[in-house]
Design a protein around this motif. Sequence first.
Motif, PDB file in Angstrom:
ATOM      1  N   TYR A 163       5.839 -27.601  -6.320  1.00 53.65           N
ATOM      2  CA  TYR A 163       6.257 -27.536  -7.721  1.00 53.65           C
ATOM      3  C   TYR A 163       5.300 -26.655  -8.523  1.00 53.65           C
ATOM      4  N   ALA A 191      18.531 -24.522 -14.689  1.00 58.56           N
ATOM      5  CA  ALA A 191      18.682 -24.792 -13.259  1.00 58.56           C
ATOM      6  C   ALA A 191      20.044 -24.345 -12.753  1.00 58.56           C
ATOM      7  N   HIS A 211      12.347 -23.345 -17.498  1.00 61.53           N
ATOM      8  CA  HIS A 211      12.568 -24.322 -16.432  1.00 61.53           C
ATOM      9  C   HIS A 211      13.875 -25.098 -16.586  1.00 61.53           C
ATOM     10  N   LEU A 259      14.814 -26.372 -12.891  1.00 61.87           N
ATOM     11  CA  LEU A 259      14.748 -25.128 -12.136  1.00 61.87           C
ATOM     12  C   LEU A 259      13.490 -25.078 -11.266  1.00 61.87           C
ATOM     13  N   VAL A 260      12.431 -25.767 -11.689  1.00 64.89           N
ATOM     14  CA  VAL A 260      11.229 -25.871 -10.857  1.00 64.89           C
ATOM     15  C   VAL A 260      11.584 -26.528  -9.525  1.00 64.89           C
ATOM     16  N   THR A 298       1.214 -23.728 -20.420  1.00 65.09           N
ATOM     17  CA  THR A 298       1.629 -22.405 -19.977  1.00 65.09           C
ATOM     18  C   THR A 298       1.174 -21.343 -20.960  1.00 65.09           C
ATOM     19  N   ALA A 329       6.578 -23.496 -10.580  1.00 60.55           N
ATOM     20  CA  ALA A 329       6.343 -23.388 -12.020  1.00 60.55           C
ATOM     21  C   ALA A 329       5.619 -22.097 -12.348  1.00 60.55           C
ATOM     22  N   ARG A 349      14.677 -31.026 -18.014  1.00 58.51           N
ATOM     23  CA  ARG A 349      14.002 -29.851 -18.538  1.00 58.51           C
ATOM     24  C   ARG A 349      13.294 -29.043 -17.452  1.00 58.51           C
ATOM     25  N   GLY A 350      12.811 -29.706 -16.415  1.00 66.18           N
ATOM     26  CA  GLY A 350      12.096 -28.997 -15.363  1.00 66.18           C
ATOM     27  C   GLY A 350      12.925 -28.742 -14.124  1.00 66.18           C
ATOM     28  N   LEU A 389       8.154 -19.100 -12.070  1.00 71.09           N
ATOM     29  CA  LEU A 389       9.096 -19.027 -13.190  1.00 71.09           C
ATOM     30  C   LEU A 389       8.390 -18.633 -14.486  1.00 71.09           C
ATOM     31  N   TRP A 390       7.169 -19.125 -14.673  1.00 71.41           N
ATOM     32  CA  TRP A 390       6.426 -18.777 -15.874  1.00 71.41           C
ATOM     33  C   TRP A 390       6.125 -17.280 -15.924  1.00 71.41           C
TER      34      TRP A 390
END
Length: 325
Positions: free
Chosen positions: A228, A245, A242, A256-257, A101, A232, A253-254, A235-236
């Motif tokens: 996804y 959530a 991420h 919220l994606v 990212t 991503a 860790r991911g 959100l980035w």
Amino acid sequence: MKELSPSDLKSILHSKRANMYYLEYCRVMQKDGRVLYLSEAKHENQYFNIPIANTTVLLLGNGTSVTQAAMRMLAQAGVLVGFCGGGGTPLHMACEVEWFTPQSEYRPTEYLHGWLQFWFDDEKRLSSAVTFQKARIQYIEKVWQKDKDLKSEGFVFSDEKIQAALAKFQARTDTATKQSDLLLTEAQLTKALYKYASNSTNIKDFTRQHQSTDKANDFLNHGNYLAYGLAASCLWVLGVPHGFAVMHGKTRRGALVFDVADLIKDALVLPWAFICAKENATEQEFRQQVLQAFTDHKALDFMFDTVKGVALQNYSAEQIEAQNL
């Protein structure tokens, strides 16, 4: 010939960018100020341009490599780059799910600040999760009522079975007291949609299996990973990590994606996975169909609008204005 740099390119909002690429068996490089990919043909090498200013996500599959110079230009143009397996799934880098990212110190921070305003409050986080679930249903309604191709394939929003499943979903969502209630209700709705889709496309004895090799399951996996990628990217751009959530586990860790991708998966990925499986389409044909559906129904725009609305629900205009002074 004068070389171009990414700073010379006209910036296009991420929510308006048209392209999302999956490449395999090629080399991504920088040449004459452009990002190209090199494909080795039988008798000659072929170069193809990647319009980075109008691209959101670049997925690099089997047999790919990328040069440092190309990565620098991709980062400067704000293109999200991910490494994945064949056909776009699974998404990975080394041994864990990860994205490269590119960062900028000057991205807006109000969305992160607004997100944190509610995230540590259990009731507000649950309320935001409910907002996500309702937005998801509104998007299904909007897409299925508008898309003539889906209607012709039997995906009719006004169908009694769909309305009954949605009414049950709405009632249980309104009475949910914790995230696990919402996840259970979500699973029940998705199961009902799978059954409706399999009946509409005459695919018998369908069972959702993430490791299965039948086409419907393969296309669902493939399409979900494309969703996804959009999530991503959204959100980035907004600067929301991420891990914050509202639906899925706080220890992932991911997560919220997955929450954001769920906004569009049932409306677009699910029906087209079954339709393309019925038509015995190739992976490339399915991918092209889903990406076109994302564009036609402004899926990325919808993600941005929903996430921004949730982020700023408890964050006043005065706070934003003061921050930007």
